[in-house]
Design an enzyme around this catalytic site. Structure first.
Site, PDB file in Angstrom:
ATOM      1  N   ASN A 392      41.655  27.206  41.966  1.00  0.00           N
ATOM      2  CA  ASN A 392      42.813  27.925  41.275  1.00  0.00           C
ATOM      3  C   ASN A 392      42.725  29.498  42.059  1.00  0.00           C
ATOM      4  OD1 ASN A 392      44.534  29.342  39.687  1.00  0.00           O
ATOM      5  ND2 ASN A 392      43.923  28.597  37.851  1.00  0.00           N
ATOM      6  N   ASP A 393      41.905  30.375  41.762  1.00  0.00           N
ATOM      7  CA  ASP A 393      41.951  31.607  42.225  1.00  0.00           C
ATOM      8  C   ASP A 393      42.104  31.956  43.861  1.00  0.00           C
ATOM      9  OD1 ASP A 393      42.145  32.536  39.828  1.00  0.00           O
ATOM     10  OD2 ASP A 393      39.971  32.925  39.503  1.00  0.00           O
ATOM     11  N   VAL A 394      41.166  30.883  44.625  1.00  0.00           N
ATOM     12  CA  VAL A 394      41.333  30.933  45.802  1.00  0.00           C
ATOM     13  C   VAL A 394      42.543  30.111  46.659  1.00  0.00           C
ATOM     14  CG1 VAL A 394      38.804  30.372  46.016  1.00  0.00           C
ATOM     15  CG2 VAL A 394      39.960  28.604  45.947  1.00  0.00           C
ATOM     16  N   VAL A 395      43.452  29.862  45.891  1.00  0.00           N
ATOM     17  CA  VAL A 395      44.843  29.577  46.435  1.00  0.00           C
ATOM     18  C   VAL A 395      46.010  30.200  45.613  1.00  0.00           C
ATOM     19  CG1 VAL A 395      43.956  27.168  47.136  1.00  0.00           C
ATOM     20  CG2 VAL A 395      45.111  27.671  44.807  1.00  0.00           C
ATOM     21  N   ALA A 433      39.508  34.119  37.148  1.00  0.00           N
ATOM     22  CA  ALA A 433      39.826  35.485  37.157  1.00  0.00           C
ATOM     23  C   ALA A 433      40.921  35.714  35.920  1.00  0.00           C
ATOM     24  CB  ALA A 433      40.488  36.013  38.364  1.00  0.00           C
TER      25      ALA A 433
END
Lengths: 466, 108
Positions: A392-395, A433
């Site tokens: 999720n957060d890394v994209v 996050a």
């Protein structure tokens, strides 16, 4: 002239220390890493054996045979237990295990310091107190980290906690100094010492409690260096160079490793410790939020089957669902049909850096298919389909274009530049996050909801039927 | 102040070791690919089990004729430190096996 035994013991410590350093150095390169681990282990074994045979106490007494037998017995049992757990544990649970073993090391340091406090021959109260405090913090902190990674302990954060922790830390430091200066170590174990032990244990818990699950690797690395320092303090007590060097060396290496990990997430160590994420970041509200579009399994399978280039972005969801094997199956199936499949690995994907690589390797994904973020990003605009599995957060493109976002500035995999995006997700929950991900509202994005493993399974059988 | 000077003088060799070890640790770890962070952390964790030597010394000179605090704490310290050492090295070895397997496939 000291006697020969003691000199040989010191020499063996020197050799062991050299082996630790060479071991860790070799471990830092993929080709030699396994040899490095062997060297470090051999150094440890050498130091253990020579200590057992050659160590003399203050009165010049060797370790009696009966004690030696007891020690060997305890070591044998612990080795068998430790090795069996380490062999049997699932690959996904490895971060927890590292944390657990770190806890045991910290506890051992605290116990040794605790006992030596009442030893009249022990000249330095300060290092004894430090060994106890640092070892205890490493122990209880690592246990909480273990519990969090194993989902037994949740995150607990209130802004007040930061101040409470600061207060505990200050009193710990003050009490340590007071005991070192004022308390006579020749006395029996002082009541203050018990209190210090207890407060240090509490501080370890309070220190790790507010830190979010995804930051655990950083914390474990930090606690790991604390364990090293605690061991070095015990080394001070015994004037033992192998312990001092080994402990401090690992302490320094662990600290640098911690900083490197933070850098990979574009965050500072302070930021991680204070727990700045805590859901406080409110993303821009004026931004146009589109609608979520789902894709059916059959549409997804057709899309994947008749395409040229597919990139898979694995995240923690893949690890949590144990979906690495079925993911590898999908990859093989598509590759057989002439589709080029690659994996985009974000440096902090999973629960630990490198966690994804280890998991996918376990599922027999060839090494050359795993591409690091910086190498895959230029390739993404030419990619037909990107499959995001449990990441999720890394994209999240907000990291690139939304300065108000808590993750702004974090390097991401630029999935949104690909032609089509399929996101596999358990539900519409937010990532670690706790911020909105506009990727999901992108016109090119289609969602496939469900457990990653089940979804992949269905997708594979769907493609097989084509 | 005098106490500090005294402390330094008593422990100057150890302090030299500490300062140099810090630089050594930093030097060895810098420029490591992020893929190796996890195994490296695990390996460093195993080495931090060097407290096992302290445990051996403690238990080695404990009185076995009666049950006493030193004996009990010594046994516990040796047990837990060994868990750290043995478990740590085995876990690291298992993680690194994954990298080895990859390499073989690359060569094919």
């Amino acid at each position: 002239m000291e006697n020969t035994g003691t000199i040989i013991l010191d020499l063996s410590y020197l050799l062991a220390a050299i082996m630790f350093v060479i071991g860790l150095k070799l471990m830092s390169h993929p080709e030699s890493s396994k040899r490095g681990n062997f060297w470090a282990a051999a150094g440890m074994l050498l130091a253990m054996i020579t200590t057992l045979i050659l160590h003399k106490d203050e009165t010049g007494q060797n370790i009696p045979l009966s004690n030696a037998i007891l020690i060997i017995a305890v070591i044998s049992v612990a080795t068998v237990v430790g090795a069996i757990i380490a062999r049997k544990i699932k690959m996904t649970a490895m971060p927890q295990l590292v944390s657990l073993y770190n806890a045991t090391g910290g506890l051992a340091s605290a116990l040794v310091a605790f006992m030596e406090f009442s030893n009249p021959e022990n000249s330095s109260t300060l290092v004894t107190v430090l060994g106890l405090v640092i070892g205890s913090i490493a122990f209880s902190g690592s246990m909480v980290a273990y519990g969090k990674l194993d989902s037994m302990v949740g995150d607990w954060f209130t802004p007040v906690l930061t101040y409470i922790n600061l207060l505990i830390l200050t009193s710990l430091v003050a009490a340590s100094i007071y005991i070192s200066v004022a308390v006579n170590p020749f006395m029996d174990i002082n009541i203050l010492f018990y209190i210090l032990f207890a407060v240090a244990l509490v501080y370890g818990v309070m220190f790790v409690m507010p830190i979010g699950g995804a930051d655990m690797p950083v914390v474990i690395s930090l606690l790991n260096s604390l364990t090293g320092i605690a061991a070095a303090m015990a080394g001070f007590i015994y004037h033992n160079q192998a312990m001092i060097l080994g402990g401090i060396f690992v302490g320094a290496a662990g600290t640098i490793l911690t900083i490197l990990m933070c850098r990979a997430m574009n965050r500072s160590l302070i930021n991680v410790i204070i727990g700045a994420f805590g859901g406080g970041g409110t993303a821009k509200s004026d931004k146009e939020v589109g609608t979520i579009k789902e894709i059916s399994l059959s549409d997804a399978s057709v899309l994947l089957n008749y395409t040229q280039k597919v990139v898979i972005v694995p995240g923690y969801g893949l690890a949590a669902a144990q979906a690495q094997h079925i993911c590898s199956e999908l990859d093989k199936l598509l590759t057989d049909r002439g589709v080029e499949v690659k994996y985009a690995i974000h440096p902090v994907a999973g629960r630990m850096p490198g966690h994804m690589n280890v998991l996918l390797a376990e599922a027999d994904v060839p090494y050359e298919k795993l591409v690091e973020m910086d190498d895959i990003n230029p390739d993404l605009p030419n990619t037909d389909v990107v499959i995001v599995i449990g990441a999720n957060d890394v994209v999240n493109p907000a990291a690139l274009d939304d300065p108000s976002s808590p993750i702004f500035g974090m390097p991401i995999i630029k999935v949104h530049e690909a032609r089509n995006i399929i996101v596999m997700k358990r539900g519409m929950g937010k990532g670690y996050a706790a911020i909105e991900n506009y990727l999901f509202y992108n016109d090119k994005t289609r969602m496939l909801f469900g457990n990653a493993k089940d979804t992949l399974q269905k997708l594979v059988s769907e493609i097989k039927n084509l | 102040m005098e106490q500090i000077l005294h402390f330094f003088n008593d422990n100057k060799e150890a302090i030299f070791i500490i300062v140099l070890s810090v630089f050594l640790g930093i030097e060895v770890i810098s420029n490591v690919p992020s893929v190796l962070h996890t195994p490296l952390m695990s390996g460093a964790n195993a080495i931090s089990g060097v407290i096992i030597i302290g445990g051996i010394i403690l238990l080695g000179h404990a009185d076995l004729s009666t049950i006493n605090l030193k004996l009990i704490l010594g046994i516990l310290a040796v047990f837990f430190a060994t868990l750290n050492v043995a478990g740590g090295f085995v876990v690291t070895d298992r993680m690194l096996d994954m990298f080895k397997k990859k390499k073989k496939q690359t060569n094919n």
